[in-house]
Design a protein around this motif. Structure first.
Motif, mmCIF file in Angstrom:
data_model
loop_
_atom_site.group_PDB
_atom_site.id
_atom_site.type_symbol
_atom_site.label_atom_id
_atom_site.label_comp_id
_atom_site.label_asym_id
_atom_site.label_seq_id
_atom_site.Cartn_x
_atom_site.Cartn_y
_atom_site.Cartn_z
ATOM 1 N N SER A 26 2.567 -1.096 4.276
ATOM 2 C CA SER A 26 2.932 -2.014 3.676
ATOM 3 C C SER A 26 2.775 -3.864 3.480
ATOM 4 C CB SER A 26 3.790 -1.986 2.707
ATOM 5 O OG SER A 26 4.348 -2.581 1.669
ATOM 6 N N ARG A 74 5.053 1.809 5.311
ATOM 7 C CA ARG A 74 5.858 2.082 3.955
ATOM 8 C C ARG A 74 6.984 2.521 3.613
ATOM 9 N NH1 ARG A 74 4.780 -0.502 -0.653
ATOM 10 N NH2 ARG A 74 5.425 1.459 -2.792
ATOM 11 N N VAL A 130 1.013 -1.128 -0.040
ATOM 12 C CA VAL A 130 0.472 -0.039 -0.028
ATOM 13 C C VAL A 130 0.818 1.380 0.157
ATOM 14 C CG1 VAL A 130 -2.011 -1.142 1.301
ATOM 15 C CG2 VAL A 130 -0.134 -0.481 2.247
ATOM 16 N N ASP A 131 0.385 2.270 -0.471
ATOM 17 C CA ASP A 131 1.173 3.268 -0.743
ATOM 18 C C ASP A 131 0.871 4.624 -0.881
ATOM 19 O OD1 ASP A 131 0.099 3.771 -3.904
ATOM 20 O OD2 ASP A 131 -0.995 3.750 -1.958
ATOM 21 N N GLN A 132 0.313 5.206 0.703
ATOM 22 C CA GLN A 132 -0.600 6.277 1.233
ATOM 23 C C GLN A 132 -0.517 6.791 3.272
ATOM 24 O OE1 GLN A 132 -4.121 7.917 -0.700
ATOM 25 N NE2 GLN A 132 -4.154 9.292 1.827
ATOM 26 N N LYS A 177 -4.495 0.718 2.596
ATOM 27 C CA LYS A 177 -3.661 1.738 1.664
ATOM 28 C C LYS A 177 -4.046 2.755 2.225
ATOM 29 C CE LYS A 177 -4.385 3.127 -2.966
ATOM 30 N NZ LYS A 177 -4.401 2.242 -3.826
#
Length: 339
Positions: free
Chosen positions: A177, A75, A24-26, A172
């Motif tokens: 992550s 992340r 995930v990226d936020q 996310k």
């Protein structure tokens, strides 16, 4: 052909990725975002972090260093692996985490793959509205709008898979992550130093994988408890995961010890493991206990054979009275926790 049985559902269908093996990226947003419907979040840490220390298991002059992994992790964290790299390089063997591996034959496996298409969908193309109680579905629609948004396709998923997608969407929004970078780094170090890597799980023999998949597709799974628990505890679980991720990244053993690792995934694993299809597959029964037994045997063999061994376990298998290390301690090994 060998496929790892991972995650909480496709111990049966023999899918390769674990249930949460997506990144995930936020990063989580503060209170202003909460007012807009985002997750109320403990801000996840960033930058270079040490991770936890290693546990030491010994008998006489033989030692095994045990490192605990955890997912999800922040992340935007970079793991400082220097200490682990030194221990792996000085070891004669790396004991990999225990997994169940299905041996289904090369050609048998290839012919089974097309039947995996559609495995996540409800039998008879039913939708969630048809298979869960009205109040549970109403709760689902609220959380789906909050975390996923418009996605009609997911309405055809079995509840256990729909819940998985909901959790992934929540991750996310939380700066976490579910990647496998930590284990991958350890494998790279072992390969670089030509240190033997050993599986510590057990083999599952599947005579007819196509029948296994076909039977699962056509059968109902008692996954309502899993689905309902996912909905009822989602926000709490996400917050707990953020706290755990930070504790792991900072190497805060005291904080890690105080966390309860009895998660919703047990209910989801039980939903499949108690299904009629799993009951018909003897090799899939008592997976957790068989993995623990297999690891203990591999660990004792490594300790007897090597002056130094490096082992990797999930952190929840290291802590507590029923942990893998408690099993070694009961057999006369000295176990020392990191400071």
């Amino acid at each position: 052909m060998t496929k790892t049985i991972n995650g909480y559902v496709f111990s049966l269908a023999l899918l390769v990725p674990p249930a949460f093996a997506q990144s995930v990226d936020q990063t989580a947003q503060p209170a202003a975002a909460e007012a807009a419907g985002a997750v109320p979040a403990t801000v996840v840490i960033e930058g270079r972090r040490p991770g936890p220390g290693v546990w030491k298991v010994s008998k006489g002059t033989h030692v095994m260093w045990v490192f605990g992994t955890y997912s999800p992790l922040p992340r935007n964290m970079e793991w400082d692996a220097s200490r682990v790299e030194r221990l792996v390089a000085k070891s004669q063997e790396v004991l990999m985490p225990p997994v169940a591996k299905a041996h289904i034959g090369f050609f048998s496996g290839l012919t089974a793959l097309p039947s995996l298409i559609g495995i996540k969908r409800n039998p008879d193309d039913a939708v969630l509205h048809d298979v869960v109680p009205a109040d549970v579905y109403a709760h689902w629609t609220v959380l789906k709008a909050k975390y996923i948004g418009e996605d009609d396709g997911i309405e055809h998923y079995r509840p256990v898979f729909a819940g998985e997608e909901l959790l992934l969407a929540g991750l996310k929004k939380s700066g976490l992550s579910y990647g496998s970078e930590v284990l991958g780094k350890i494998e790279d170090v072992a390969k670089k130093n030509k240190v033997k890597m050993t599986d510590s799980g057990y083999d599952v023999m599947v005579d007819d994988p196509r029948k296994l998949v076909r039977d699962f597709k056509n059968s109902q799974v008692a996954d309502l408890v899993c689905f309902t628990k996912t909905l009822d505890t989602l926000d709490t679980d996400l917050e707990t995961m953020r706290v755990r991720a930070n504790a792991w990244a900072n190497g805060d053993i005291a904080e890690i010890r105080g966390l309860n690792f009895a998660e919703r995934r047990d209910a989801c694993l039980d939903a499949v493991m108690n299904s009629s299809i799993a009951k018909d597959a003897a090799a899939l029964r008592q997976v957790r206990q068989r993995l623990r037994t297999s690891w203990l045997k591999a660990a004792e063999n490594a300790l007897a054979s090597n002056a130094a061994t490096f082992a990797v376990l999930e952190i929840q298998d290291i802590l507590g009275p029923t942990s893998y290390l408690a099993g070694l301690q009961a057999r006369g090994y000295v176990v020392e926790s990191p400071r």
